[in-house]
Motif scaffolding. Sequence first.
Motif, mmCIF file in Angstrom:
data_model
loop_
_atom_site.group_PDB
_atom_site.id
_atom_site.type_symbol
_atom_site.label_atom_id
_atom_site.label_comp_id
_atom_site.label_asym_id
_atom_site.label_seq_id
_atom_site.Cartn_x
_atom_site.Cartn_y
_atom_site.Cartn_z
ATOM 1 N N MET A 16 33.668 50.420 -0.318
ATOM 2 C CA MET A 16 32.845 51.371 0.415
ATOM 3 C C MET A 16 31.425 51.426 -0.129
ATOM 4 S SD MET A 16 35.421 54.580 1.198
ATOM 5 C CE MET A 16 35.099 55.303 -0.368
ATOM 6 N N ALA A 17 31.206 50.919 -1.316
ATOM 7 C CA ALA A 17 29.891 51.003 -1.937
ATOM 8 C C ALA A 17 28.859 50.247 -1.104
ATOM 9 C CB ALA A 17 29.938 50.430 -3.353
ATOM 10 N N ILE A 18 27.687 50.809 -1.030
ATOM 11 C CA ILE A 18 26.588 50.200 -0.285
ATOM 12 C C ILE A 18 26.079 49.003 -1.094
ATOM 13 C CG2 ILE A 18 24.905 51.817 -1.250
ATOM 14 C CD1 ILE A 18 23.586 51.822 1.524
ATOM 15 N N GLU A 19 25.913 47.851 -0.410
ATOM 16 C CA GLU A 19 25.555 46.614 -1.107
ATOM 17 C C GLU A 19 24.276 46.006 -0.562
ATOM 18 O OE1 GLU A 19 28.762 43.747 -1.738
ATOM 19 O OE2 GLU A 19 30.173 45.300 -1.092
ATOM 20 N N ILE A 20 23.479 45.460 -1.478
ATOM 21 C CA ILE A 20 22.256 44.751 -1.098
ATOM 22 C C ILE A 20 22.623 43.590 -0.168
ATOM 23 C CG2 ILE A 20 20.327 43.334 -1.962
ATOM 24 C CD1 ILE A 20 19.944 46.180 -2.817
ATOM 25 N N GLY A 21 21.829 43.427 0.899
ATOM 26 C CA GLY A 21 22.033 42.329 1.834
ATOM 27 C C GLY A 21 23.040 42.604 2.937
ATOM 28 N N LYS A 22 23.621 43.809 2.944
ATOM 29 C CA LYS A 22 24.614 44.149 3.956
ATOM 30 C C LYS A 22 24.219 45.424 4.693
ATOM 31 C CE LYS A 22 28.433 41.872 1.723
ATOM 32 N NZ LYS A 22 29.808 41.938 1.309
ATOM 33 N N PRO A 24 25.308 48.890 5.813
ATOM 34 C CA PRO A 24 26.364 49.780 5.314
ATOM 35 C C PRO A 24 27.289 50.251 6.435
ATOM 36 C CG PRO A 24 24.299 50.959 5.482
ATOM 37 C CD PRO A 24 24.001 49.519 5.791
ATOM 38 N N SER A 25 28.412 50.814 6.041
ATOM 39 C CA SER A 25 29.349 51.352 7.026
ATOM 40 C C SER A 25 28.660 52.438 7.851
ATOM 41 C CB SER A 25 30.590 51.915 6.325
ATOM 42 O OG SER A 25 30.226 52.972 5.451
ATOM 43 N N HIS A 26 29.074 52.536 9.099
ATOM 44 C CA HIS A 26 28.495 53.505 10.031
ATOM 45 C C HIS A 26 28.873 54.920 9.604
ATOM 46 C CE1 HIS A 26 28.517 55.734 13.966
ATOM 47 N NE2 HIS A 26 27.272 55.321 13.865
ATOM 48 N N VAL A 27 27.867 55.809 9.567
ATOM 49 C CA VAL A 27 28.088 57.198 9.170
ATOM 50 C C VAL A 27 27.333 58.108 10.131
ATOM 51 C CG1 VAL A 27 27.736 58.914 7.351
ATOM 52 C CG2 VAL A 27 28.316 56.581 6.728
ATOM 53 N N LYS A 40 20.467 68.383 15.487
ATOM 54 C CA LYS A 40 21.161 67.245 16.087
ATOM 55 C C LYS A 40 21.846 66.411 15.005
ATOM 56 C CE LYS A 40 17.931 66.924 19.920
ATOM 57 N NZ LYS A 40 16.880 66.172 20.553
ATOM 58 N N ALA A 41 22.783 65.588 15.427
ATOM 59 C CA ALA A 41 23.492 64.702 14.500
ATOM 60 C C ALA A 41 22.540 63.632 13.966
ATOM 61 C CB ALA A 41 24.668 64.043 15.216
ATOM 62 N N TRP A 42 22.801 63.190 12.738
ATOM 63 C CA TRP A 42 22.101 62.037 12.176
ATOM 64 C C TRP A 42 23.093 60.888 12.164
ATOM 65 C CZ3 TRP A 42 22.996 58.904 7.861
ATOM 66 C CH2 TRP A 42 21.990 57.963 7.603
ATOM 67 N N ASP A 43 22.634 59.731 12.616
ATOM 68 C CA ASP A 43 23.494 58.565 12.750
ATOM 69 C C ASP A 43 22.860 57.405 11.982
ATOM 70 O OD1 ASP A 43 24.785 56.199 13.762
ATOM 71 O OD2 ASP A 43 25.368 57.340 15.546
ATOM 72 N N SER A 44 23.611 56.805 11.088
ATOM 73 C CA SER A 44 23.058 55.722 10.258
ATOM 74 C C SER A 44 22.651 54.509 11.086
ATOM 75 C CB SER A 44 24.061 55.300 9.180
ATOM 76 O OG SER A 44 25.225 54.735 9.751
ATOM 77 N N VAL A 123 28.523 63.727 2.367
ATOM 78 C CA VAL A 123 29.034 62.686 3.250
ATOM 79 C C VAL A 123 28.630 61.299 2.751
ATOM 80 C CG1 VAL A 123 28.940 61.747 5.598
ATOM 81 C CG2 VAL A 123 29.099 64.227 5.250
ATOM 82 N N LEU A 124 27.340 61.118 2.413
ATOM 83 C CA LEU A 124 26.886 59.793 1.964
ATOM 84 C C LEU A 124 27.314 59.470 0.540
ATOM 85 C CD1 LEU A 124 23.373 59.376 3.607
ATOM 86 C CD2 LEU A 124 25.579 58.474 4.325
#
Length: 170
Positions: A16-22, A24-27, A40-44, A123-124
């Motif tokens: 789940m960790a955020i990685e350089i070059g990728k 990240p998972s949708h949040v 309003k909602a914030w969407d990654s 959340v993040l």
Amino acid sequence: MRNIFLGLCLMMGHAMAIEIGKVPSHVVIDGKNGGNVSGKAWDSSMLKGKIYTVFYVDPDEKDLNNPLADALKARKFDRKKVNSVAIINLAATWIPNVILETMLKKKQEKFPDTMYVKDKKKVLVNAWNLADDNSDILIFNQKGKLIYKKFGKVSDAEIKEVISLIEKRI
């Protein structure tokens, strides 16, 4: 059996960790979890189309990376190409949310080009394995891929690196 379970938990946390070059998972941060100052909602998924610098900040550490914010502001990047998002980790402080939310509304009015987001439930921290109780810096390219991350204070040398990294991509 216990060691296998522990190993699986560690692997899942790393995955789940955020990685350089990728990308990240949708949040999505919304409702009781927070959202934009506007409500309003914030969407990654909105972290695309421009270079975005995300400041994920514990309110108690709000000044830690001011030198980077000041350097970015002084560079006067074209807002059609480079923008910033300040996500406030409201769960990381003792300061009441009502006070922080009032402060954030004022900041949003003063700095309309920066998007201010409230994260009321870490959340993040959980979704992207960010450092809690800190000031985290994430930079995404136009395709939404992470190109820089730093948890904690950015040094003067790193500030120059960040500015150069952005300049090379616009």
